[in-house]
Scaffold this motif. Sequence first.
Motif, PDB file in Angstrom:
ATOM      1  N   GLY A  19       0.828  -1.192   0.000  1.00 38.30           N
ATOM      2  CA  GLY A  19       0.000   0.000   0.000  1.00 38.30           C
ATOM      3  C   GLY A  19       0.868   1.250   0.000  1.00 38.30           C
ATOM      4  N   THR A  21       0.915   5.625   1.670  1.00 36.61           N
ATOM      5  CA  THR A  21       0.286   6.769   2.320  1.00 36.61           C
ATOM      6  C   THR A  21       1.097   8.011   2.017  1.00 36.61           C
ATOM      7  N   CYS A  57      -2.245   5.676   9.816  1.00 36.64           N
ATOM      8  CA  CYS A  57      -2.051   5.578   8.371  1.00 36.64           C
ATOM      9  C   CYS A  57      -0.990   4.543   8.001  1.00 36.64           C
ATOM     10  N   GLU A  68      -5.595  -6.315   4.367  1.00 32.25           N
ATOM     11  CA  GLU A  68      -5.017  -5.299   3.486  1.00 32.25           C
ATOM     12  C   GLU A  68      -5.056  -3.944   4.191  1.00 32.25           C
ATOM     13  N   GLY A  70      -5.740  -0.782   3.036  1.00 30.54           N
ATOM     14  CA  GLY A  70      -6.814   0.146   2.694  1.00 30.54           C
ATOM     15  C   GLY A  70      -6.302   1.420   2.034  1.00 30.54           C
ATOM     16  N   GLU A  71      -7.237   2.331   1.713  1.00 30.84           N
ATOM     17  CA  GLU A  71      -6.916   3.541   0.954  1.00 30.84           C
ATOM     18  C   GLU A  71      -6.079   4.519   1.779  1.00 30.84           C
ATOM     19  N   ASN A  72      -5.018   5.038   1.151  1.00 37.58           N
ATOM     20  CA  ASN A  72      -4.074   5.983   1.772  1.00 37.58           C
ATOM     21  C   ASN A  72      -3.545   5.462   3.117  1.00 37.58           C
ATOM     22  N   ARG A  73      -3.370   4.145   3.179  1.00 38.26           N
ATOM     23  CA  ARG A  73      -2.819   3.494   4.361  1.00 38.26           C
ATOM     24  C   ARG A  73      -1.835   2.432   3.900  1.00 38.26           C
TER      25      ARG A  73
END
Length: 332
Positions: A19, A21, A57, A68, A70-73
């Motif tokens: 991912g 951030t 984050c 998982e 996740g978004e912006n993490r």
Amino acid sequence: MKSFTIQNINKILKGEIVGNTSNLITAPEQLEAASNTEISFIGNKKYEKYWATSLACLAVVNEDISIEPGENRAFIKVKNADLAMSQVLELFAPPMPSFSTDIHPTATIDISAKIGNGSRVGAGCYVGPNVTISENVTIYPNVTIMDDSSIGKNTVIWSGTVIRERTIIGTDCIFHPNCTIGADGFGFRPDPDRGLVKIPQIGNVVIGNNVEIGANSCVDRGKFSSTVLGDGCKIDNLVQIGHNSKLGKFCIMAGNSGLAGSVTLGNGVIIGGSASIKDHTTIGDGAIVGAGSGVTGDIEAGKTMLGYPAVEAREALKQWAILKRLVRDSNK
């Protein structure tokens, strides 16, 4: 305020980023309390469930993580998240208390004492005759080091600590506030004419390298030889180590635990909080004594002991199960 990108942090951890951030990381925090600019840790799969509601984050996680980010993490996967956490905490650690001068003018240092290069002695300290302090030792205000003691290089001694005469301390040790090293052992004998007669304690304490001793803990000197703590031992706050005890390497003693006199611990022994060990007891390498247990006899290497008096863990659990059934049946 310190802040780092995920790439800055991973440069130290050398893990695998999953991912991404864009947030700058400003501090470490527990999962439940973290904000969206903070880094947290998942060192056990049972804590994965808290990630969904955490605002963190970024998390440092073990390689077997099953969720998982996740978004912006993002996650940084490492072999051991708990060990990686220590590196992150060092990154964010505030500076240690500063010294305006290496040797404070109010420190009292005997003319025969030797202070190594780079060592610092704070206000109100006392360093007695024939004391040897090696290089890069840090002694915070109001520490007392008595005659003929020696302190190894890179050791840190926090305020209020008292190191009694003839103590020998290795390198890279840490002594937290108000611990006492080398006080008299607890030795008395009844006498019909004089009551309790004090037995002189004429030995000393010998402490190895990389030993850490917590606040308000006490290590008594030997009656006629040495109380010994081996390399790498970690002693919590409010621990008592009796005279002539011998600890092997990498032993751990948790808070409020205690050794009576002449106890021998092998290498890697773990003593749980509030456990107590009878005098002249030997505990073998790698043995574990559970919290609150009372040890009254020798323990073989590798055994886990529980209860008061302590018995082998499996036996203790059986006894507790029987007692639970008896109570339940008596209430029917």
